[in-house]
Design a protein around this motif. Sequence first.
Motif, PDB file in Angstrom:
ATOM      1  N   GLU A   1      -1.793   0.797   2.447  1.00 40.09           N
ATOM      2  CA  GLU A   1      -1.380   2.273   1.577  1.00 40.09           C
ATOM      3  C   GLU A   1      -2.341   2.472   0.404  1.00 40.09           C
ATOM      4  O   GLU A   1      -2.389   3.508   0.253  1.00 40.09           O
ATOM      5  CB  GLU A   1      -0.034   1.872   1.181  1.00 40.09           C
ATOM      6  CG  GLU A   1       0.598   3.139   0.514  1.00 40.09           C
ATOM      7  CD  GLU A   1       0.437   4.589   1.173  1.00 40.09           C
ATOM      8  OE1 GLU A   1       0.472   5.498   0.821  1.00 40.09           O
ATOM      9  OE2 GLU A   1       0.403   4.453   2.583  1.00 40.09           O
ATOM     10  N   ILE A   2      -2.520   1.250  -0.112  1.00 43.95           N
ATOM     11  CA  ILE A   2      -3.516   1.515  -1.154  1.00 43.95           C
ATOM     12  C   ILE A   2      -5.012   2.278  -0.738  1.00 43.95           C
ATOM     13  O   ILE A   2      -5.680   3.124  -1.643  1.00 43.95           O
ATOM     14  CB  ILE A   2      -3.935   0.261  -1.989  1.00 43.95           C
ATOM     15  CG1 ILE A   2      -2.592  -0.140  -2.668  1.00 43.95           C
ATOM     16  CG2 ILE A   2      -4.927   0.329  -3.203  1.00 43.95           C
ATOM     17  CD1 ILE A   2      -2.970  -1.637  -3.373  1.00 43.95           C
ATOM     18  N   LEU A   3      -5.245   1.495   0.255  1.00 41.10           N
ATOM     19  CA  LEU A   3      -6.606   2.496   0.789  1.00 41.10           C
ATOM     20  C   LEU A   3      -6.388   3.691   1.327  1.00 41.10           C
ATOM     21  O   LEU A   3      -7.377   4.595   0.937  1.00 41.10           O
ATOM     22  CB  LEU A   3      -7.040   1.662   2.200  1.00 41.10           C
ATOM     23  CG  LEU A   3      -7.507   0.142   2.099  1.00 41.10           C
ATOM     24  CD1 LEU A   3      -7.901  -0.454   3.375  1.00 41.10           C
ATOM     25  CD2 LEU A   3      -8.948  -0.073   1.037  1.00 41.10           C
TER      26      LEU A   3
ATOM     27  N   GLY B   1       2.445  -7.766   1.926  1.00 40.74           N
ATOM     28  CA  GLY B   1       0.847  -7.445   1.479  1.00 40.74           C
ATOM     29  C   GLY B   1       0.099  -6.737   2.133  1.00 40.74           C
ATOM     30  O   GLY B   1      -0.802  -6.076   1.842  1.00 40.74           O
ATOM     31  N   PHE B   2      -0.153  -6.708   3.488  1.00 41.32           N
ATOM     32  CA  PHE B   2      -0.910  -6.089   4.452  1.00 41.32           C
ATOM     33  C   PHE B   2      -0.607  -4.635   4.332  1.00 41.32           C
ATOM     34  O   PHE B   2      -1.372  -3.594   4.043  1.00 41.32           O
ATOM     35  CB  PHE B   2      -0.739  -6.643   5.908  1.00 41.32           C
ATOM     36  CG  PHE B   2      -1.934  -5.988   6.906  1.00 41.32           C
ATOM     37  CD1 PHE B   2      -3.033  -6.342   6.637  1.00 41.32           C
ATOM     38  CD2 PHE B   2      -1.441  -5.023   7.841  1.00 41.32           C
ATOM     39  CE1 PHE B   2      -3.980  -5.617   7.816  1.00 41.32           C
ATOM     40  CE2 PHE B   2      -2.385  -4.109   8.743  1.00 41.32           C
ATOM     41  CZ  PHE B   2      -3.511  -4.723   8.627  1.00 41.32           C
ATOM     42  N   SER B   3       0.648  -4.306   4.385  1.00 37.83           N
ATOM     43  CA  SER B   3       1.102  -3.049   4.294  1.00 37.83           C
ATOM     44  C   SER B   3       0.955  -2.290   2.890  1.00 37.83           C
ATOM     45  O   SER B   3       0.208  -0.953   2.979  1.00 37.83           O
ATOM     46  CB  SER B   3       2.733  -2.926   4.599  1.00 37.83           C
ATOM     47  OG  SER B   3       3.202  -3.260   5.857  1.00 37.83           O
TER      48      SER B   3
ATOM     49  N   LYS C   1       9.072 -17.443   6.141  1.00 36.13           N
ATOM     50  CA  LYS C   1       8.681 -16.401   4.821  1.00 36.13           C
ATOM     51  C   LYS C   1       7.282 -16.003   4.779  1.00 36.13           C
ATOM     52  O   LYS C   1       6.831 -14.889   4.339  1.00 36.13           O
ATOM     53  CB  LYS C   1       9.011 -17.096   3.535  1.00 36.13           C
ATOM     54  CG  LYS C   1      10.609 -17.308   3.518  1.00 36.13           C
ATOM     55  CD  LYS C   1      11.208 -15.924   3.121  1.00 36.13           C
ATOM     56  CE  LYS C   1      12.730 -16.255   2.584  1.00 36.13           C
ATOM     57  NZ  LYS C   1      13.496 -16.781   3.678  1.00 36.13           N
ATOM     58  N   GLY C   2       6.294 -16.827   5.371  1.00 37.31           N
ATOM     59  CA  GLY C   2       4.861 -16.327   5.480  1.00 37.31           C
ATOM     60  C   GLY C   2       4.735 -15.271   6.041  1.00 37.31           C
ATOM     61  O   GLY C   2       3.920 -14.321   5.747  1.00 37.31           O
ATOM     62  N   TYR C   3       5.532 -15.116   7.130  1.00 38.89           N
ATOM     63  CA  TYR C   3       5.283 -13.858   7.960  1.00 38.89           C
ATOM     64  C   TYR C   3       5.491 -12.745   7.451  1.00 38.89           C
ATOM     65  O   TYR C   3       5.123 -11.369   7.227  1.00 38.89           O
ATOM     66  CB  TYR C   3       5.727 -13.926   9.292  1.00 38.89           C
ATOM     67  CG  TYR C   3       5.434 -14.997  10.365  1.00 38.89           C
ATOM     68  CD1 TYR C   3       4.161 -15.341  10.205  1.00 38.89           C
ATOM     69  CD2 TYR C   3       6.310 -15.259  11.339  1.00 38.89           C
ATOM     70  CE1 TYR C   3       3.704 -16.494  11.136  1.00 38.89           C
ATOM     71  CE2 TYR C   3       5.719 -16.533  12.229  1.00 38.89           C
ATOM     72  CZ  TYR C   3       4.372 -16.893  12.068  1.00 38.89           C
ATOM     73  OH  TYR C   3       4.076 -17.856  12.747  1.00 38.89           O
TER      74      TYR C   3
END
Length: 260
Positions: A224-226, A218-220, A210-212
């Motif tokens: 996208e926020i950036l 979270g990384f995606s 699940k961590g992956y």
Amino acid sequence: MEWLTDPQAWIALVTLTTLEIVLGIDNVIFISIQASKLPYHLQTKARRVGLGLAMFIRIALLFSFTWLMGLTIPLFTVVGNEISGRDLILIIGGLFLIWKSTMEIHEKLEGEEMAAPNRVGATFKSVIFQILLLDVVFSLDSIITALGMAQQLGIMIAAVIIAVVFMMVFSEKISIFVEQHPTIKMLALSFLLLIGVALIGDGLDMHIPKGYIYFAMGFSIMIEILNMKIRKSNPVKLHQPHLEISNDKIKSDSTSSTDS
């Protein structure tokens, strides 16, 4: 209730509550997307009812520990893999999630926009029913985690209730943010596809940590926020299959088309 005076029990409660919130992210995403199909005045109610049902389902599963253990007994074998009742629920739930997410992506990108009076949208009962089906699937991971981390039933129930209340508080903000940013909504639907694949993998004993999955999500979102901060252009416009258009607007459109 002796656990109330046990420091270790409180540590277990905090840890389990945090995990319940993390494991409930996919549930909140699905509920938010399903609720967005309803008229605006029903969306908050649908989110609360959906999360409330999730809470009662998880508590009911905690009380049916014997039944849960029975779900792990192999029923048959497929290509060398023993399939149990739990595996079947995960596989069917994963397939449903992949189908539902794919249909949603198609509808938002290539679907037809039509006025609400010309097309029947989702009903409150149908949305709640679909949320209820996925609640059962999403709850399995949550409950199995709870059973493995704590021995006292009171701790597990308290963690579930606190986590659901937390999600109720923030579900509306998450839903609004997703609706206002179309690319985030596409990412959310892609996450549901990923979770569907992970559920099928779990059902076939091919476990994806699940961590992956949560790191990828979270990384995606961070990227996208950036992108949203940097981009100056207008955001992508998704199709709205069930537009709520006023009768006056519909009349004026029909009059203009007649005149032409």
